[in-house]
Design a protein around this motif. Structure first.
Motif, mmCIF file in Angstrom:
data_model
loop_
_atom_site.group_PDB
_atom_site.id
_atom_site.type_symbol
_atom_site.label_atom_id
_atom_site.label_comp_id
_atom_site.label_asym_id
_atom_site.label_seq_id
_atom_site.Cartn_x
_atom_site.Cartn_y
_atom_site.Cartn_z
ATOM 1 N N TYR A 85 0.844 -1.198 0.000
ATOM 2 C CA TYR A 85 0.000 0.000 0.000
ATOM 3 C C TYR A 85 0.879 1.248 0.000
ATOM 4 C CZ TYR A 85 -2.696 3.810 2.041
ATOM 5 O OH TYR A 85 -3.255 5.037 2.291
ATOM 6 N N GLN A 86 1.883 1.287 0.863
ATOM 7 C CA GLN A 86 2.785 2.437 0.939
ATOM 8 C C GLN A 86 3.554 2.616 -0.380
ATOM 9 O OE1 GLN A 86 3.005 4.723 3.263
ATOM 10 N NE2 GLN A 86 1.590 3.745 4.667
ATOM 11 N N GLU A 87 4.005 1.521 -0.942
ATOM 12 C CA GLU A 87 4.732 1.554 -2.226
ATOM 13 C C GLU A 87 3.842 2.133 -3.322
ATOM 14 O OE1 GLU A 87 6.126 -1.844 -5.415
ATOM 15 O OE2 GLU A 87 6.352 -2.306 -3.282
ATOM 16 N N TRP A 88 2.623 1.621 -3.437
ATOM 17 C CA TRP A 88 1.710 2.083 -4.480
ATOM 18 C C TRP A 88 1.279 3.521 -4.241
ATOM 19 C CZ3 TRP A 88 -1.665 -2.949 -4.760
ATOM 20 C CH2 TRP A 88 -0.975 -3.913 -5.502
ATOM 21 N N LYS A 89 1.145 3.901 -2.983
ATOM 22 C CA LYS A 89 0.797 5.287 -2.664
ATOM 23 C C LYS A 89 1.906 6.226 -3.148
ATOM 24 C CE LYS A 89 -0.296 8.190 1.291
ATOM 25 N NZ LYS A 89 -0.348 8.237 2.749
ATOM 26 N N ARG A 90 3.156 5.880 -2.860
ATOM 27 C CA ARG A 90 4.300 6.694 -3.314
ATOM 28 C C ARG A 90 4.369 6.767 -4.842
ATOM 29 N NH1 ARG A 90 6.865 3.910 0.770
ATOM 30 N NH2 ARG A 90 7.708 2.411 -0.689
ATOM 31 N N GLN A 91 4.015 5.683 -5.503
ATOM 32 C CA GLN A 91 4.090 5.620 -6.960
ATOM 33 C C GLN A 91 2.882 6.261 -7.651
ATOM 34 O OE1 GLN A 91 4.521 1.354 -7.300
ATOM 35 N NE2 GLN A 91 6.742 1.497 -7.481
ATOM 36 N N GLY A 92 1.893 6.689 -6.890
ATOM 37 C CA GLY A 92 0.725 7.344 -7.472
ATOM 38 C C GLY A 92 -0.361 6.404 -7.959
ATOM 39 N N VAL A 93 -0.240 5.122 -7.642
ATOM 40 C CA VAL A 93 -1.236 4.154 -8.110
ATOM 41 C C VAL A 93 -2.607 4.469 -7.531
ATOM 42 C CG1 VAL A 93 -1.914 1.717 -8.064
ATOM 43 C CG2 VAL A 93 0.479 2.337 -8.453
ATOM 44 N N LEU A 94 -2.670 4.765 -6.239
ATOM 45 C CA LEU A 94 -3.970 5.031 -5.609
ATOM 46 C C LEU A 94 -4.601 6.304 -6.164
ATOM 47 C CD1 LEU A 94 -3.043 4.008 -1.977
ATOM 48 C CD2 LEU A 94 -4.152 2.638 -3.738
ATOM 49 N N ARG A 95 -3.784 7.301 -6.426
ATOM 50 C CA ARG A 95 -4.288 8.535 -7.046
ATOM 51 C C ARG A 95 -4.866 8.221 -8.427
ATOM 52 N NH1 ARG A 95 0.326 11.143 -8.558
ATOM 53 N NH2 ARG A 95 0.023 10.025 -10.486
ATOM 54 N N ASP A 96 -4.154 7.408 -9.198
ATOM 55 C CA ASP A 96 -4.621 7.040 -10.534
ATOM 56 C C ASP A 96 -5.931 6.245 -10.483
ATOM 57 O OD1 ASP A 96 -2.392 8.326 -11.521
ATOM 58 O OD2 ASP A 96 -1.281 6.467 -11.933
ATOM 59 N N LEU A 97 -6.049 5.356 -9.480
ATOM 60 C CA LEU A 97 -7.290 4.591 -9.318
ATOM 61 C C LEU A 97 -8.454 5.529 -9.020
ATOM 62 C CD1 LEU A 97 -6.063 1.543 -7.202
ATOM 63 C CD2 LEU A 97 -6.715 1.534 -9.615
ATOM 64 N N TRP A 98 -8.203 6.534 -8.207
ATOM 65 C CA TRP A 98 -9.244 7.508 -7.883
ATOM 66 C C TRP A 98 -9.605 8.338 -9.110
ATOM 67 C CZ3 TRP A 98 -9.327 12.928 -7.527
ATOM 68 C CH2 TRP A 98 -10.478 13.448 -6.942
ATOM 69 N N LEU A 99 -8.601 8.800 -9.849
ATOM 70 C CA LEU A 99 -8.849 9.617 -11.037
ATOM 71 C C LEU A 99 -9.620 8.844 -12.108
ATOM 72 C CD1 LEU A 99 -5.440 11.525 -11.327
ATOM 73 C CD2 LEU A 99 -7.672 12.471 -10.659
#
Length: 106
Positions: free
Chosen positions: A76-90
């Motif tokens: 989760y922390q890795e993906w958060k840093r990489q912007g994955v969660l932001r991209d999922l939201w967008l």
């Protein structure tokens, strides 16, 4: 019918259709510096992360059926840093409506 076998006995799963939208947003795994256990499946980790988002449980309280909570939290922390969660939201994937549409019927 989904070909994915969810190892979780909990209330959240990622359908094949949803995974087809999520998978391209996840960067390839970095090569390991040391040998060890194989990397936990990305789809399983994402199911666990979505479970935390929906249930509000603490990372350490994740049911063991999802895997090691520390591994899931690290990813989760890795993906958060990489912007994955932001991209999922967008992309509209990480919204309460989208998440709730993929809950298992009790």
């Amino acid at each position: 019918m989904s070909t994915h076998k969810s190892y979780s006995t909990e209330s959240y799963y990622i359908s094949d259709e949803l995974w087809a939208k999520i998978e391209p947003l996840i960067p390839p795994a970095k090569a390991k510096k040391k040998p060890g256990r194989p990397r936990m499946d990305d789809r399983m980790v994402m199911e666990a992360i979505f479970h935390v988002f929906i249930s509000g449980c603490a990372w350490k309280s994740l049911p063991r059926s999802f895997g090691a909570p520390s591994t899931i939290h690290e990813r989760y922390q890795e993906w958060k840093r990489q912007g994955v969660l932001r991209d999922l939201w967008l992309c509209g994937i990480l919204t309460s409506r989208a998440l709730n549409n993929n809950r298992r019927a009790s």
